[in-house]
Design a protein around this motif. Sequence first.
Motif, PDB file in Angstrom:
ATOM      1  N   TYR A 131       7.349 -14.114  -6.699  1.00  0.00           N
ATOM      2  CA  TYR A 131       7.502 -12.693  -6.020  1.00  0.00           C
ATOM      3  C   TYR A 131       6.445 -11.856  -6.753  1.00  0.00           C
ATOM      4  O   TYR A 131       5.898 -11.838  -7.848  1.00  0.00           O
ATOM      5  CB  TYR A 131       8.821 -12.078  -6.236  1.00  0.00           C
ATOM      6  N   GLU A 138       5.448  -6.072  -5.380  1.00  0.00           N
ATOM      7  CA  GLU A 138       5.944  -5.011  -4.228  1.00  0.00           C
ATOM      8  C   GLU A 138       6.999  -5.729  -3.457  1.00  0.00           C
ATOM      9  O   GLU A 138       7.208  -5.132  -2.077  1.00  0.00           O
ATOM     10  CB  GLU A 138       4.595  -4.625  -3.382  1.00  0.00           C
ATOM     11  N   ASN A 139       7.532  -6.940  -3.905  1.00  0.00           N
ATOM     12  CA  ASN A 139       8.365  -7.479  -3.057  1.00  0.00           C
ATOM     13  C   ASN A 139       9.826  -6.578  -2.948  1.00  0.00           C
ATOM     14  O   ASN A 139      10.337  -5.975  -4.024  1.00  0.00           O
ATOM     15  CB  ASN A 139       9.018  -8.794  -3.831  1.00  0.00           C
ATOM     16  N   GLU A 140      10.417  -6.429  -1.906  1.00  0.00           N
ATOM     17  CA  GLU A 140      11.298  -5.244  -1.553  1.00  0.00           C
ATOM     18  C   GLU A 140      12.768  -5.823  -2.249  1.00  0.00           C
ATOM     19  O   GLU A 140      13.430  -5.002  -2.789  1.00  0.00           O
ATOM     20  CB  GLU A 140      11.554  -4.871  -0.333  1.00  0.00           C
ATOM     21  N   LYS A 141      12.974  -6.969  -2.027  1.00  0.00           N
ATOM     22  CA  LYS A 141      14.372  -7.461  -2.732  1.00  0.00           C
ATOM     23  C   LYS A 141      14.451  -7.888  -4.025  1.00  0.00           C
ATOM     24  O   LYS A 141      15.296  -7.970  -4.790  1.00  0.00           O
ATOM     25  CB  LYS A 141      14.931  -8.693  -1.841  1.00  0.00           C
ATOM     26  N   GLU A 181       5.614 -13.222   3.767  1.00  0.00           N
ATOM     27  CA  GLU A 181       6.283 -12.974   4.939  1.00  0.00           C
ATOM     28  C   GLU A 181       7.828 -12.413   4.726  1.00  0.00           C
ATOM     29  O   GLU A 181       8.303 -11.486   5.561  1.00  0.00           O
ATOM     30  CB  GLU A 181       6.373 -14.054   6.148  1.00  0.00           C
ATOM     31  N   PHE A 182       8.356 -12.628   3.464  1.00  0.00           N
ATOM     32  CA  PHE A 182       9.625 -12.417   3.101  1.00  0.00           C
ATOM     33  C   PHE A 182       9.631 -10.943   2.102  1.00  0.00           C
ATOM     34  O   PHE A 182      10.697 -10.873   1.562  1.00  0.00           O
ATOM     35  CB  PHE A 182      10.425 -13.512   2.642  1.00  0.00           C
ATOM     36  N   GLY A 234       8.875  -7.921   2.833  1.00  0.00           N
ATOM     37  CA  GLY A 234       9.264  -6.639   3.225  1.00  0.00           C
ATOM     38  C   GLY A 234       7.929  -5.725   3.398  1.00  0.00           C
ATOM     39  O   GLY A 234       6.708  -6.232   3.540  1.00  0.00           O
ATOM     40  N   GLU A 235       7.954  -4.598   2.634  1.00  0.00           N
ATOM     41  CA  GLU A 235       6.766  -3.895   2.519  1.00  0.00           C
ATOM     42  C   GLU A 235       5.531  -4.352   1.934  1.00  0.00           C
ATOM     43  O   GLU A 235       4.678  -4.056   1.844  1.00  0.00           O
ATOM     44  CB  GLU A 235       7.261  -2.194   1.929  1.00  0.00           C
ATOM     45  N   VAL A 276       4.357  -7.127   2.192  1.00  0.00           N
ATOM     46  CA  VAL A 276       3.672  -8.389   2.872  1.00  0.00           C
ATOM     47  C   VAL A 276       2.406  -8.598   2.424  1.00  0.00           C
ATOM     48  O   VAL A 276       1.840  -9.843   2.379  1.00  0.00           O
ATOM     49  CB  VAL A 276       3.999  -8.159   4.313  1.00  0.00           C
TER      50      VAL A 276
END
Length: 417
Positions: free
Chosen positions: A315, A318-321, A356-357, A359-360, A362
């Motif tokens: 990840y 900046e990965n949202e989850k 692609e997974f 979120g913001e 990406v």
Amino acid sequence: MKRVVAFFVLLLIVGLCFFEFFYKNERKEEEPETTTVNITAEASEATAISENPQNKIYAVWLTYSEIGSFVKGKSEDEYRADIETVFKVLKENEINTVFYQCRAFCDSFYESEIFPASKYITADSRKPDFDPFEIFLEKAKAYNISVHCWINPYRISYNNDFKNLPENSPARELYKGDKNSLIICEEGVFLNPAHTESRRLVLSGIKEILNKYKVNGIHFDDYFYPETKEINDKELYNEYKNQGGALPLAEWRRENVNALISSVYSLVKSQNNALIFSVSPSADIEKCKNVFYADVEKWCREEDFVDLLIPQIYYGFENEKMPFREVLGEWEKLALQGNIKLLCGLAAYKCGKPDEFAGEGVNEWSENVNILSRQYEQVSESPVWQGFSLFSYSYCFGENVTENSKKEIKNLLYMVE
């Protein structure tokens, strides 16, 4: 009289200085220097990572498809030349460890009497004219690079049509003896972790490798129970309950995986206590526990399961989850519960591409060339991390390299020189 006393005092001081000088130099010659210990390709010379906190591992995964590209349709001389190039590149780039995928689908990328040769290295599961793994280990020894045998323990096929399996696949014999030995679902065909004979097959394959080859360790990836609700283990679970078992279904499944992990650990250590047993689970701890039924918390907390865990923290920041720093911290907390060491699995395959997974986040990997180096900088701040492993060879140094990934790898490896 005072001059005589002063003379003797001066003489005594000079004598003490000479004594200390010669004593220290003599001790320096007797005592070995403190250096970083490198794991070699000889199993007998392997060093337990947990006992050597200064030993850093800079690793790369070499996948079944990458190995296949070197072997299939090639002569032995051509293969040797390709592997020579691989090791030159690894050495030049400070990589000291390779996780070589010896078995990906109940098959073999080595000389085996148990599993058929992989379709990725030879046609019709016939044995190749040479042993690719033996040659790989020979070259690794020459370059002083460690090799761990990477095994996918349960996966048999991505295709759920059982008829597509090789005629000499041991999975066929298992299924003929007991249909509960396999899980057949939309994801493909898998050995059933709850079935004793399925576990025995995995252990037999590992024992064959350890008896035949001098490797530095055995390595599992993140495929345990398949990610599906179609698991056909109701009959085996009822049998367990009828015999007095009290565990709920999910916990029972985790214990099935634990049984294999602890058995592999015992087998590896019985061959050579210095060999390393490692597992590379998903970085999502909750998913490990409740989807794949891989009890990574227990493996961290208790002894005699694994020596080394390599969570795949694929990840960005900046990965949202699943932001990198947060996930890294979760694994650090787990490792501190026991005496486990970690490597950080890093996503070289994402360099220069949209995530692609995320979120913001990406575009984070496509707009930057310093993500891997920043990640390793954070990894280096905690003593629980022994280094990193990159997925995978072709994205770092082979056919899948891009201008972006070249810069990412250069920035990362600048930090380890």
